[in-house]
Design a protein around this motif. Structure first.
Motif, PDB file in Angstrom:
ATOM      1  N   UNK A 173      19.816  20.351 -35.821  1.00 47.41           N
ATOM      2  CA  UNK A 173      20.603  20.499 -37.187  1.00 47.41           C
ATOM      3  C   UNK A 173      19.450  20.883 -38.272  1.00 47.41           C
ATOM      4  N   UNK A 174      18.137  20.492 -38.099  1.00 44.63           N
ATOM      5  CA  UNK A 174      17.203  20.888 -38.848  1.00 44.63           C
ATOM      6  C   UNK A 174      17.011  22.472 -38.706  1.00 44.63           C
ATOM      7  N   UNK A 175      17.171  23.229 -37.697  1.00 40.17           N
ATOM      8  CA  UNK A 175      17.215  24.574 -37.527  1.00 40.17           C
ATOM      9  C   UNK A 175      17.982  25.318 -38.247  1.00 40.17           C
ATOM     10  N   UNK A 176      19.471  24.726 -38.007  1.00 43.99           N
ATOM     11  CA  UNK A 176      20.620  25.275 -38.640  1.00 43.99           C
ATOM     12  C   UNK A 176      20.490  25.195 -40.231  1.00 43.99           C
ATOM     13  N   UNK A 177      20.147  24.120 -40.762  1.00 44.55           N
ATOM     14  CA  UNK A 177      19.947  23.955 -42.123  1.00 44.55           C
ATOM     15  C   UNK A 177      18.745  24.582 -42.619  1.00 44.55           C
ATOM     16  N   UNK A 178      17.784  24.827 -41.989  1.00 40.74           N
ATOM     17  CA  UNK A 178      16.698  25.411 -42.667  1.00 40.74           C
ATOM     18  C   UNK A 178      17.152  26.996 -42.876  1.00 40.74           C
ATOM     19  N   UNK A 179      17.577  27.556 -41.697  1.00 40.99           N
ATOM     20  CA  UNK A 179      17.853  28.780 -41.775  1.00 40.99           C
ATOM     21  C   UNK A 179      19.280  29.346 -41.964  1.00 40.99           C
ATOM     22  N   UNK A 180      20.039  28.660 -42.719  1.00 38.65           N
ATOM     23  CA  UNK A 180      21.326  28.838 -42.993  1.00 38.65           C
ATOM     24  C   UNK A 180      21.238  30.145 -43.607  1.00 38.65           C
ATOM     25  N   UNK A 181      22.297  31.123 -43.709  1.00 37.26           N
ATOM     26  CA  UNK A 181      22.364  32.152 -44.597  1.00 37.26           C
ATOM     27  C   UNK A 181      22.750  32.275 -45.984  1.00 37.26           C
ATOM     28  N   UNK A 182      23.525  31.062 -46.087  1.00 37.07           N
ATOM     29  CA  UNK A 182      24.125  30.737 -47.551  1.00 37.07           C
ATOM     30  C   UNK A 182      24.249  29.269 -47.713  1.00 37.07           C
ATOM     31  N   UNK A 183      24.006  28.761 -48.733  1.00 37.34           N
ATOM     32  CA  UNK A 183      24.038  27.483 -49.358  1.00 37.34           C
ATOM     33  C   UNK A 183      25.308  26.628 -48.732  1.00 37.34           C
ATOM     34  N   UNK A 184      26.406  27.252 -48.900  1.00 42.81           N
ATOM     35  CA  UNK A 184      27.673  26.558 -48.436  1.00 42.81           C
ATOM     36  C   UNK A 184      27.547  26.421 -46.988  1.00 42.81           C
ATOM     37  N   UNK A 185      26.882  26.942 -46.114  1.00 42.97           N
ATOM     38  CA  UNK A 185      27.072  26.841 -44.726  1.00 42.97           C
ATOM     39  C   UNK A 185      26.135  25.532 -44.322  1.00 42.97           C
ATOM     40  N   UNK A 186      25.507  24.779 -45.258  1.00 39.95           N
ATOM     41  CA  UNK A 186      24.805  23.709 -44.835  1.00 39.95           C
ATOM     42  C   UNK A 186      25.696  22.702 -43.958  1.00 39.95           C
ATOM     43  N   UNK A 187      26.877  22.607 -44.293  1.00 46.00           N
ATOM     44  CA  UNK A 187      27.643  21.766 -43.197  1.00 46.00           C
ATOM     45  C   UNK A 187      27.673  21.926 -41.766  1.00 46.00           C
ATOM     46  N   UNK A 188      27.136  23.309 -41.478  1.00 45.75           N
ATOM     47  CA  UNK A 188      27.390  23.791 -40.131  1.00 45.75           C
ATOM     48  C   UNK A 188      25.952  22.861 -39.133  1.00 45.75           C
ATOM     49  N   UNK A 189      25.325  22.173 -39.907  1.00 41.38           N
ATOM     50  CA  UNK A 189      24.146  21.257 -39.321  1.00 41.38           C
ATOM     51  C   UNK A 189      24.932  20.134 -38.810  1.00 41.38           C
ATOM     52  N   UNK A 190      26.008  19.928 -39.326  1.00 39.71           N
ATOM     53  CA  UNK A 190      26.786  18.652 -38.720  1.00 39.71           C
ATOM     54  C   UNK A 190      27.228  18.844 -37.060  1.00 39.71           C
ATOM     55  N   UNK A 191      27.477  20.216 -36.834  1.00 41.84           N
ATOM     56  CA  UNK A 191      27.866  20.444 -35.340  1.00 41.84           C
ATOM     57  C   UNK A 191      26.735  19.662 -34.358  1.00 41.84           C
ATOM     58  N   UNK A 192      25.440  19.827 -34.310  1.00 44.24           N
ATOM     59  CA  UNK A 192      24.827  19.164 -33.268  1.00 44.24           C
ATOM     60  C   UNK A 192      24.655  17.773 -33.563  1.00 44.24           C
ATOM     61  N   UNK A 193      24.868  17.114 -34.739  1.00 48.13           N
ATOM     62  CA  UNK A 193      24.914  15.742 -34.795  1.00 48.13           C
ATOM     63  C   UNK A 193      26.100  15.282 -34.311  1.00 48.13           C
ATOM     64  N   UNK A 194      27.414  15.890 -34.372  1.00 52.32           N
ATOM     65  CA  UNK A 194      28.507  15.451 -33.774  1.00 52.32           C
ATOM     66  C   UNK A 194      28.471  15.528 -32.363  1.00 52.32           C
ATOM     67  N   UNK A 195      27.780  16.569 -31.716  1.00 51.51           N
ATOM     68  CA  UNK A 195      27.672  16.924 -30.400  1.00 51.51           C
ATOM     69  C   UNK A 195      26.624  15.699 -29.874  1.00 51.51           C
ATOM     70  N   UNK A 196      25.655  15.228 -30.502  1.00 47.44           N
ATOM     71  CA  UNK A 196      24.721  14.230 -30.146  1.00 47.44           C
ATOM     72  C   UNK A 196      25.441  12.928 -30.018  1.00 47.44           C
ATOM     73  N   UNK A 197      26.432  12.588 -31.055  1.00 49.19           N
ATOM     74  CA  UNK A 197      27.275  11.439 -31.014  1.00 49.19           C
ATOM     75  C   UNK A 197      28.320  11.349 -29.954  1.00 49.19           C
ATOM     76  N   UNK A 198      28.930  12.650 -29.613  1.00 50.62           N
ATOM     77  CA  UNK A 198      29.907  12.806 -28.226  1.00 50.62           C
ATOM     78  C   UNK A 198      29.027  12.569 -27.068  1.00 50.62           C
ATOM     79  N   UNK A 199      27.752  13.114 -27.071  1.00 51.81           N
ATOM     80  CA  UNK A 199      26.816  13.119 -25.839  1.00 51.81           C
ATOM     81  C   UNK A 199      26.663  11.568 -25.597  1.00 51.81           C
ATOM     82  N   UNK A 200      26.457  10.565 -26.526  1.00 53.89           N
ATOM     83  CA  UNK A 200      26.560   9.270 -26.439  1.00 53.89           C
ATOM     84  C   UNK A 200      27.543   8.269 -25.840  1.00 53.89           C
ATOM     85  N   UNK A 201      28.751   9.030 -26.319  1.00 54.46           N
ATOM     86  CA  UNK A 201      30.162   8.564 -25.675  1.00 54.46           C
ATOM     87  C   UNK A 201      30.205   8.902 -24.343  1.00 54.46           C
TER      88      UNK A 201
END
Length: 175
Positions: free
Chosen positions: A89-117
Motif C-alpha cells: 500500500x505504501x509503495x503504490x501510494x508513494x509511487x502513484x503516477x497521478x493523484x487520483x490513483x491513490x485509491x489503488x493502495x486499497x488493493x493490498x489492504x483488501x488482499x490482506x483482509x481477504x488473507x485473514x479470512x
C-alpha cells in the motif's frame, strides 16, 4: 473513513515504514515460515485445492504439523498480511503516477483482509480434521485463489507504478 486511510497510506509510504515492512516481509518469508515444522507444503501457497488435496496434506502434516499450522495461521500468519499490506500500500501510494490513483493502495489492504479470512478457513480445517466437507474446502480454496489473484494485481500495480516513476526520473535527467 477516507481521512483514516489517507493517513495510513501516507504513513505506509514513508521511507522508514517501507523499509521496516519490507524487512518484515522478507524475514517472514525466508526465516519464520520455513522454520515452522509443518512437514509439508502450506495450504496458503497452493493456488487451489480439492478435498482430496487437503486430506493428503493433513495426513502429511501429521498431528504435530497440523497443531503447529493451526497455531501459526491465526498468529504469525496474521502479522504477515499486515506487513505485506503496509509495504505494498505504501509503495503504490508513494509511487502513484497521478493523484487520483491513490485509491489503488486499497488493493493490498483488501488482499490482506481477504488473507485473514483465508487463514480462518484454513485454521478451521486444521482443527476439524478429519471432519472436513467438500463444500468447506471449496470455500477455503476460493479464498486462497482470490488471495493469489489479488496478490498478482497489487504486485503488478506496484511494479508498473515504480517503473513509471523511474522512467519519469530518467527523462528528467536527460532534459
Amino acid at each position: 473513513m477516507n481521512k483514516f486511510f489517507r493517513k495510513y497510506f501516507e504513513f505506509a509510504a514513508g521511507t522508514a515504514p517501507l523499509i521496516v515492512s519490507f524487512i518484515g516481509v522478507v524475514v517472514m518469508m525466508l526465516l519464520v515460515f520455513p522454520a515452522l515444522p509443518v512437514n509439508g507444503e502450506w495450504i496458503d501457497l497452493k493456488l487451489q485445492y480439492t478435498l482430496a488435496d487437503i486430506q493428503a496434506a493433513m495426513l502429511q502434516y501429521g498431528v504435530e504439523g497440523r497443531a503447529v499450522y493451526a497455531l501459526a495461521s491465526p498468529t504469525v500468519d496474521t502479522l504477515f498480511p499486515v506487513l505485506y499490506a503496509t509495504f505494498f500500500a505504501g509503495l503504490i501510494y508513494r509511487f502513484r503516477p497521478a493523484e487520483r490513483l491513490w485509491v489503488m493502495a486499497f488493493i493490498p489492504v483488501f488482499a490482506g483482509l481477504w488473507d485473514l479470512c483465508e487463514n480462518a478457513q484454513i485454521t478451521a480445517m486444521l482443527l476439524q480434521f478429519p471432519d472436513i466437507s467438500a463444500s468447506q474446502v471449496r470455500v477455503a480454496s476460493f479464498f486462497t485463489t482470490v488471495k493469489h489473484v489479488l496478490s498478482a494485481v497489487y504486485e503488478l500495480t506496484a511494479v508498473v507504478f515504480l517503473l513509471m516513476f523511474l522512467i519519469r526520473r530518467l527523462k528528467k535527467g536527460f532534459v
